[in-house]
Design a protein around this motif. Structure first.
Motif, PDB file in Angstrom:
ATOM      1  N   GLY A  57      44.689  59.420  22.778  1.00  0.00           N
ATOM      2  CA  GLY A  57      44.772  59.254  21.334  1.00  0.00           C
ATOM      3  C   GLY A  57      45.951  59.976  20.720  1.00  0.00           C
ATOM      4  N   ASN A  58      46.881  60.467  21.538  1.00  0.00           N
ATOM      5  CA  ASN A  58      48.009  61.261  21.050  1.00  0.00           C
ATOM      6  C   ASN A  58      49.319  60.564  21.425  1.00  0.00           C
ATOM      7  N   LEU A  59      49.972  59.930  20.454  1.00  0.00           N
ATOM      8  CA  LEU A  59      51.215  59.207  20.698  1.00  0.00           C
ATOM      9  C   LEU A  59      52.352  60.153  21.071  1.00  0.00           C
ATOM     10  N   VAL A  60      52.404  61.315  20.421  1.00  0.00           N
ATOM     11  CA  VAL A  60      53.480  62.277  20.710  1.00  0.00           C
ATOM     12  C   VAL A  60      53.383  62.745  22.163  1.00  0.00           C
ATOM     13  N   LEU A  61      52.170  63.064  22.612  1.00  0.00           N
ATOM     14  CA  LEU A  61      51.981  63.482  24.002  1.00  0.00           C
ATOM     15  C   LEU A  61      52.404  62.375  24.957  1.00  0.00           C
ATOM     16  N   GLY A  62      51.979  61.148  24.669  1.00  0.00           N
ATOM     17  CA  GLY A  62      52.343  60.021  25.525  1.00  0.00           C
ATOM     18  C   GLY A  62      53.845  59.841  25.624  1.00  0.00           C
ATOM     19  N   THR A  63      54.540  59.988  24.495  1.00  0.00           N
ATOM     20  CA  THR A  63      55.996  59.819  24.475  1.00  0.00           C
ATOM     21  C   THR A  63      56.685  60.928  25.256  1.00  0.00           C
ATOM     22  N   LEU A  64      56.253  62.177  25.063  1.00  0.00           N
ATOM     23  CA  LEU A  64      56.885  63.308  25.749  1.00  0.00           C
ATOM     24  C   LEU A  64      56.681  63.229  27.267  1.00  0.00           C
ATOM     25  N   VAL A  65      55.467  62.917  27.691  1.00  0.00           N
ATOM     26  CA  VAL A  65      55.209  62.776  29.128  1.00  0.00           C
ATOM     27  C   VAL A  65      56.066  61.657  29.703  1.00  0.00           C
ATOM     28  N   SER A  66      56.143  60.555  28.974  1.00  0.00           N
ATOM     29  CA  SER A  66      56.963  59.420  29.398  1.00  0.00           C
ATOM     30  C   SER A  66      58.412  59.828  29.585  1.00  0.00           C
ATOM     31  N   MET A  67      58.960  60.576  28.640  1.00  0.00           N
ATOM     32  CA  MET A  67      60.364  60.981  28.715  1.00  0.00           C
ATOM     33  C   MET A  67      60.628  61.871  29.924  1.00  0.00           C
ATOM     34  N   VAL A  68      59.726  62.822  30.176  1.00  0.00           N
ATOM     35  CA  VAL A  68      59.916  63.732  31.314  1.00  0.00           C
ATOM     36  C   VAL A  68      59.802  62.973  32.637  1.00  0.00           C
ATOM     37  N   VAL A  69      58.759  62.154  32.781  1.00  0.00           N
ATOM     38  CA  VAL A  69      58.537  61.435  34.040  1.00  0.00           C
ATOM     39  C   VAL A  69      59.692  60.473  34.314  1.00  0.00           C
ATOM     40  N   VAL A  70      60.097  59.716  33.312  1.00  0.00           N
ATOM     41  CA  VAL A  70      61.173  58.736  33.519  1.00  0.00           C
ATOM     42  C   VAL A  70      62.509  59.439  33.748  1.00  0.00           C
ATOM     43  N   GLY A  71      62.709  60.593  33.111  1.00  0.00           N
ATOM     44  CA  GLY A  71      63.915  61.368  33.386  1.00  0.00           C
ATOM     45  C   GLY A  71      64.007  61.756  34.851  1.00  0.00           C
ATOM     46  N   ILE A  72      62.895  62.190  35.432  1.00  0.00           N
ATOM     47  CA  ILE A  72      62.870  62.556  36.860  1.00  0.00           C
ATOM     48  C   ILE A  72      63.094  61.325  37.731  1.00  0.00           C
ATOM     49  N   VAL A  73      62.453  60.215  37.356  1.00  0.00           N
ATOM     50  CA  VAL A  73      62.653  58.964  38.111  1.00  0.00           C
ATOM     51  C   VAL A  73      64.124  58.546  38.070  1.00  0.00           C
TER      52      VAL A  73
END
Length: 287
Positions: A57-73
């Motif tokens: 239910g947290n869009l900010v959390l979803g976006t931040l996790v996405s940015m970190v994971v995709v950055g590593i990928v």
């Protein structure tokens, strides 16, 4: 009033193109390779954002996790795909990148299904009044998110060691190395940063459309390739201006030439028209 609304809609779309295209520009400036697989990372960012947001239910959390994971990928993609090909002609890396993008699309289709995922929240459909003008909440989120990201990029590239190292490496890699710049770390750092922007753009587009599906990266990536050509290959400022200009032209074109041209075709008509006059792009230097 119509013109104000068209300009605002154009800026919303243009800001989305800018966030996608700036990552491509960073990588092209560094390696002189068109990183087509950037579109696959864009889609991965969107999927991660939707899945985590719906779970928490947290869009900010979803976006931040996405940015970190995709950055590593993104760094993994550089290490496994591009680094072994650096001594090959640029078209070899381009072909490999296209192949990876196609494989990523098919992977998303297998993992998440062919039809797409949506947010379960309802605020995306609400509208926000700005005086006499009304904007969808998703449009406003896109515009504000892009402003924050692009401001961060300007500060990062203008005032940090990574930004100065990127500019030095783009200008003259051999000279940069002679002055102590670790070009290997710069490449990993830029791939991480560019991939973070791909994820952020995917998150913003998923909010804008309330839909994530396997091929969602195709059209933004093609337009981004057009934008970095228009802006002058490797020119960050030119890329941002070209993206916003294209967004506004599309908004007006949809109203005044929608009966003759699809919105997505307008970008390429504009690209052809500009390149006929300025083959180096709007802000590129003549060879």
């Amino acid at each position: 009033m119509l013109h104000i609304e068209l300009v605002l809609q154009g800026l919303v779309n243009g800001s989305m193109y800018a966030v996608v295209a700036v990552g491509l520009t960073l990588i092209y400036g560094l390696l002189r390779v068109l990183h087509v697989a950037h579109a696959g990372l864009f889609t991965l960012g969107a999927y991660i954002t939707v899945l985590i947001t719906n779970a928490t239910g947290n869009l900010v959390l979803g976006t931040l996790v996405s940015m970190v994971v995709v950055g590593i990928v993104g760094m993994v993609v550089y290490r496994l795909l591009y680094e072994p090909l650096l001594k090959q002609p640029p078209y070899v890396a381009l072909i490999a990148s296209i192949g990876l993008f196609i494989a990523m699309e098919e992977g998303y289709r297998i993992l998440f299904g062919p039809y797409g995922n949506s947010f379960t929240t309802t605020w995306l459909t609400e509208r926000v009044s700005l005086g006499p003008i009304s904007l969808a909440a998703a449009d406003l989120a896109m515009l504000l998110g892009a402003i924050v990201l692009l401001t961060f990029l300007a500060l990062l590239m203008g005032r940090t060691r990574l930004g100065m190292s990127w500019r030095a490496t783009v200008t003259d890699p051999a000279m940069a190395r002679s002055f102590g710049v670790d070009t290997i770390k710069v490449r990993y750092g830029i791939f991480f940063l560019a991939s973070v922007f791909a994820a952020a753009a995917g998150s913003l587009v998923s909010v804008l459309n309330n839909l994530v599906e396997p091929t969602m990266g195709s059209v933004p990536s093609y337009k981004s390739l057009a934008i970095i050509v228009l802006g002058g290959l490797g020119n960050i400022g030119g890329t941002l201006i070209a993206a916003l200009l294209l967004g506004v032209i599309e908004a007006y074109g949809t109203i005044y030439s929608g009966a003759y041209l699809d919105r997505d075709a307008i970008a390429f008509v504009f690209l052809i028209a500009v390149l006929m006059v300025r083959p180096q792009g709007l802000f590129g230097a003549r060879a």
